[in-house]
Design an enzyme around this catalytic site. Structure first.
Site, PDB file in Angstrom:
ATOM      1  N   HIS A 113      -9.561   0.825   5.206  1.00 28.35           N
ATOM      2  CA  HIS A 113      -8.272   1.080   5.858  1.00 28.35           C
ATOM      3  C   HIS A 113      -8.503   2.064   7.003  1.00 28.35           C
ATOM      4  CE1 HIS A 113      -4.215   2.406   6.616  1.00 28.35           C
ATOM      5  NE2 HIS A 113      -3.803   1.327   5.976  1.00 28.35           N
ATOM      6  N   GLU A 144      -5.345  -5.193  10.659  1.00 28.71           N
ATOM      7  CA  GLU A 144      -4.325  -4.152  10.826  1.00 28.71           C
ATOM      8  C   GLU A 144      -4.559  -3.411  12.135  1.00 28.71           C
ATOM      9  OE1 GLU A 144      -2.499  -2.863   6.894  1.00 28.71           O
ATOM     10  OE2 GLU A 144      -4.303  -1.670   7.158  1.00 28.71           O
ATOM     11  N   LYS A 156       0.054   4.267  -0.265  1.00 29.20           N
ATOM     12  CA  LYS A 156      -0.616   5.437   0.337  1.00 29.20           C
ATOM     13  C   LYS A 156      -0.402   6.682  -0.548  1.00 29.20           C
ATOM     14  CE  LYS A 156      -0.227   3.174   4.771  1.00 29.20           C
ATOM     15  NZ  LYS A 156      -0.179   3.260   6.214  1.00 29.20           N
ATOM     16  N   GLU A 185      -6.950   4.538   8.020  1.00 30.35           N
ATOM     17  CA  GLU A 185      -6.770   5.963   7.680  1.00 30.35           C
ATOM     18  C   GLU A 185      -8.025   6.518   7.013  1.00 30.35           C
ATOM     19  OE1 GLU A 185      -3.109   5.392   5.539  1.00 30.35           O
ATOM     20  OE2 GLU A 185      -2.116   4.882   7.419  1.00 30.35           O
ATOM     21  N   SER A 198       3.474  -2.161  10.428  1.00 31.52           N
ATOM     22  CA  SER A 198       4.918  -2.212  10.629  1.00 31.52           C
ATOM     23  C   SER A 198       5.536  -3.572  10.295  1.00 31.52           C
ATOM     24  CB  SER A 198       5.292  -1.786  12.059  1.00 31.52           C
ATOM     25  OG  SER A 198       4.878  -0.448  12.284  1.00 31.52           O
ATOM     26  N   ASN A 234       0.862  -1.191   0.000  1.00 31.61           N
ATOM     27  CA  ASN A 234       0.000   0.000   0.000  1.00 31.61           C
ATOM     28  C   ASN A 234       0.894   1.235   0.000  1.00 31.61           C
ATOM     29  OD1 ASN A 234      -1.845   2.005   0.475  1.00 31.61           O
ATOM     30  ND2 ASN A 234      -2.392   1.317   2.563  1.00 31.61           N
ATOM     31  N   GLY A 249       2.397   2.219  10.831  1.00 29.62           N
ATOM     32  CA  GLY A 249       3.308   3.348  10.677  1.00 29.62           C
ATOM     33  C   GLY A 249       4.000   3.756  11.970  1.00 29.62           C
TER      34      GLY A 249
END
Ligand code: PGA
Length: 247
Positions: free
Chosen positions: A92, A164, A11, A94, A210, A9, A170
């Protein structure tokens, strides 16, 4: 059929030249036959890359929950299908957090994708606070039931799930392989309870958060972890390739 998938991904990273270089480095490789490699570049590069994808599949990072019309800035599932995009991320964290996408909107995206022959990679995950208060299973259960489990058996069989944990995305903090296995085992159990054993056994469940060359092999060695959804480490061809070869 193998359940193994490694997806990168990107992003909102990479200008055109960098993106093209990374794509070129990844598309020509020989990957293990039983591992599907999926790249999720920013939408602006999808049509260029999906035309040329050879050993890799191309995925969108997002799609509209609406079919077409006066919705400025949106991209529909039928447009993605028309340029041969085969997968799309949905849910996701985010998108849930920064773009306020709730389970109802996500369910709409899943429907749009499946009716246009695109496979949803449905993401779920808990915050640190939810985990610290022992609610991680309840949170995942709700995300999957509301966002995904309205599908019938034929539809759910096409879907990929990505677990996730938000506290690992991240942040450099990875779930331990045992923590990942516990949650993946739990997800497979609820797929089994909501559908049946064959569907649960065939479901690809990816870990994200991560994941990097140093920890991928241990995480992927767990029986219910079928691969990874990789963020930061997917922006570098050699670390992404190392992760793909970690099974
Ligand atoms: P990360 O991102 O690997 O950079 O933690 C994973 C993701 O958000 O899919």
């Amino acid at each position: 059929m193998s359940r193994k998938i490694v997806a990168g991904n990107w992003k909102m990273n990479m200008e055109a030249v960098q993106a093209r270089n990374l794509f070129n480095e990844l598309k020509e490789n020989e990957y293990p036959n039983d591992v599907k490699v999926i790249l999720c570049p920013p939408a602006i590069y999808l049509s260029e890359f999906s035309d040329e994808s050879k050993n890799v599949y191309v995925a969108s990072q997002n799609v509209s929950d609406l079919s077409n019309g006066a919705f400025t800035g949106e991209i529909s599932a039928s447009m993605l299908e028309s340029i041969n995009v085969s997968y799309c991320l949905v849910g996701h964290s985010e998108r849930r957090q920064y773009f306020k996408e709730n389970n109802e909107v996500l369910a709409g995206k899943v429907k749009q994708l499946l009716s246009n022959n695109i496979i949803p990679v449905f993401c779920c995950g808990e915050t640190l606070e939810e985990r610290n208060s022992g609610r991680e299973r309840e949170v995942i259960d709700k995300q999957l039931k509301e966002g995904l489990f309205f599908l019938n058996e034929a539809q759910i069989s096409k879907v990929v799930i990505a677990y996730e944990p938000i506290w690992a995305i991240g942040t450099g903090v990875t779930a331990t392989a045992d923590q990942a296995q516990q949650m993946h085992g739990f997800i497979r159990q609820i797929v089994l309870k909501s559908y049946n054993q064959a569907i649960a056994e065939d479901m690809s469940i990816l870990y994200g958060g991560s994941c990097k060359p140093e920890n991928a092999a241990e995480i992927f060695s767990k029986p219910d972890v079928d691969g990874g959804l990789i963020g930061g480490a997917a922006l570098n061809a050699s670390s992404f390739k190392e992760i793909i070869h970690s099974f």
